[in-house]
Design an enzyme around this catalytic site. Structure first.
Site, mmCIF file in Angstrom:
data_model
loop_
_atom_site.group_PDB
_atom_site.id
_atom_site.type_symbol
_atom_site.label_atom_id
_atom_site.label_comp_id
_atom_site.label_asym_id
_atom_site.label_seq_id
_atom_site.Cartn_x
_atom_site.Cartn_y
_atom_site.Cartn_z
ATOM 1 N N ASP A 1 0.641 -1.177 -0.021
ATOM 2 C CA ASP A 1 -0.154 0.130 0.176
ATOM 3 C C ASP A 1 0.873 1.253 0.005
ATOM 4 O O ASP A 1 1.820 1.439 0.833
ATOM 5 C CB ASP A 1 -1.025 0.020 1.190
ATOM 6 C CG ASP A 1 -1.949 0.998 1.318
ATOM 7 O OD1 ASP A 1 -2.372 1.615 0.170
ATOM 8 O OD2 ASP A 1 -2.399 1.215 2.331
ATOM 9 N N GLU B 1 -2.176 -0.255 -9.078
ATOM 10 C CA GLU B 1 -3.147 0.684 -9.052
ATOM 11 C C GLU B 1 -2.124 2.042 -8.861
ATOM 12 O O GLU B 1 -1.021 2.227 -8.313
ATOM 13 C CB GLU B 1 -3.926 0.679 -7.618
ATOM 14 C CG GLU B 1 -4.463 1.609 -7.069
ATOM 15 C CD GLU B 1 -5.401 1.752 -6.145
ATOM 16 O OE1 GLU B 1 -6.395 0.845 -6.007
ATOM 17 O OE2 GLU B 1 -5.107 2.251 -4.885
#
Length: 415
Positions: A78, A175
């Site tokens: 992340d 992403e």
């Protein structure tokens, strides 16, 4: 590796709630919705807690095995960048490439000129199917947007290629995240960004823009819901257009960061997804940590004492705790209860002040936001905190599952 249509980002900061989180996805499947979990934990959170990305993978694998989950699941590196990605390469198969810090940074005039020359289709009137009014641009506008975002997109390309080189393949979900910045990206800006991402040949499957309004951690959306509805719908239309125009991955979808507890926009999201038959990635990371505290407070006794101690220390170190999250919290210090007051609360009073549900008169969003960023306090408690989680596993897990399923998954995904 393909990310399914609907996915939910779940944070497990202390590596104790993977089964409870997965149980929420199982409940969704039983109710007719396939929503796959993506366990995410940032480098900053690993550093604060003293954990390793491999632990997140181990706990996810254990939960999947023990509960018999047969659908896909992922572990997210992340908010990584070139300085932090390497420790995530082996255990992760989802990489959130965070380039928000590169937005508006130094740009190369020659690169801007080349970009504009490559994309004459971005200048003038751009008719996007299902968008009421065509986008109107000119060369100066496209240059301005490129100057703002091209350096960030090129950095995303460098990070993506670095991950692929270390993994030895490109079989992972990528992403691009641009949400932790001050200004939102409009749908027409999103189109220009996607054109630049296509130039970089980054096969992104989700993109996390900054939407209009405030997406503060752990509390409801602050802004014009009708404006969000219009923007979200146009973003979906823009992505569908860009996928066809620029040969981006068919699975490309929006990612809503700080998506937990944004109850007022869940209906608009649900409506737009149905209209476009589109997918979404809803990131709900920090809400699980708060449910741990709620579970401990609900358990009473020493667990309630510990929850109160976390708040007291968070109150005393509020400025330090809030600084890294300045763009995604909005705390009014005058509305924070004094620790002496909280220490006198019953279990029910603490739970009702923290639990974000319905119209509880005791609910305090400032109290909730401070505790949201206060996990560093629990991290310093170490084994004392994790022992409390284990001793109260049933009540904590029940709260984690209920919160994730009833308040987040069900309103958006369940038929």
């Amino acid at each position: 590796m393909k990310l399914p249509k609907f996915s939910v980002g779940v944070g497990d900061r202390f590596a104790h709630q993977a089964k409870a989180q997965l149980q929420a996805c199982i409940l969704a499947e039983r109710a007719g919705a396939e929503v796959v979990p993506v366990w995410n934990k940032s480098n900053r959170e690993h550093m604060i807690i003293g954990s390793e990305p491999s632990t997140t993978r181990t706990k996810a694998d254990e939960a999947v095995r023990e509960l018999g989950w047969t659908k896909p699941y992922f572990v997210d590196a992340d908010h990584i960048n070139l300085a932090t990605f390497e420790r995530f390469v082996q255990p992760c198969d989802f990489f959130t490439i965070d380039v928000a810090d590169n937005i508006g940074k130094k740009f190369d005039e020659a690169e801007i000129a080349k970009f504009v020359e490559r994309h004459p289709e971005l200048i003038g009137e751009i008719a996007i199917p299902h968008v009421d009014q065509p986008f109107q641009t000119d060369r100066a506008f496209v240059e301005k947007v490129a100057k703002q975002f091209l350096a960030a997109v090129q950095e995303a390309g460098r990070i993506y290629r670095a991950v692929a080189e270390k993994k030895g393949h490109e079989d992972f979900v990528a992403e691009v995240s641009m949400d932790e910045t001050d200004d939102p990206q409009t749908p027409v800006e999103l189109l220009i960004i996607l054109a630049a991402i296509a130039d970089e040949k980054v096969p992104i499957q989700t993109i996390a823009p900054k939407f209009t309004g405030r997406f503060n951690k752990g509390v409801d959306y602050v802004g014009d819901v009708d404006q969000f509805r219009k923007e979200f719908r146009e973003d979906l239309a823009t992505i569908a257009y860009a996928v066809d125009r620029y040969d981006l991955p068919k699975a490309l979808k929006l990612s809503v960061h700080s998506g937990s507890d944004k109850y007022s926009i869940y209906a608009p999201i649900r409506e737009a997804l149905a209209e476009f038959n589109a997918g979404v990635h809803l990131k709900t990371a920090g809400t699980t940590w708060l449910e741990e505290l709620i579970g401990l407070a609900e358990a009473g006794g020493e667990a309630l004492v510990l929850a109160k101690e976390v708040y007291a220390q968070a109150y005393d170190h509020a400025e330090e705790l809030c600084a890294p999250y300045a763009t995604v919290i909005d705390i009014q210090p005058a509305r924070l209860p004094k620790p002496e007051e909280v220490n006198a609360w019953t279990s029910e009073q603490f739970v009702n002040a923290l639990r974000h549900e319905g119209d509880l008169p005791e609910y305090n969003p400032d109290f909730r936001q401070l505790l949201h960023v206060g996990f560093k306090i629990a991290a310093k408690m170490g084994k004392r905190y994790t022992d409390a989680l284990e001793q109260n596993e049933e009540v904590v897990g029940r709260n984690v599952t209920r919160n994730l399923y009833e308040r987040h998954i069900r309103p958006i995904f369940v038929p």
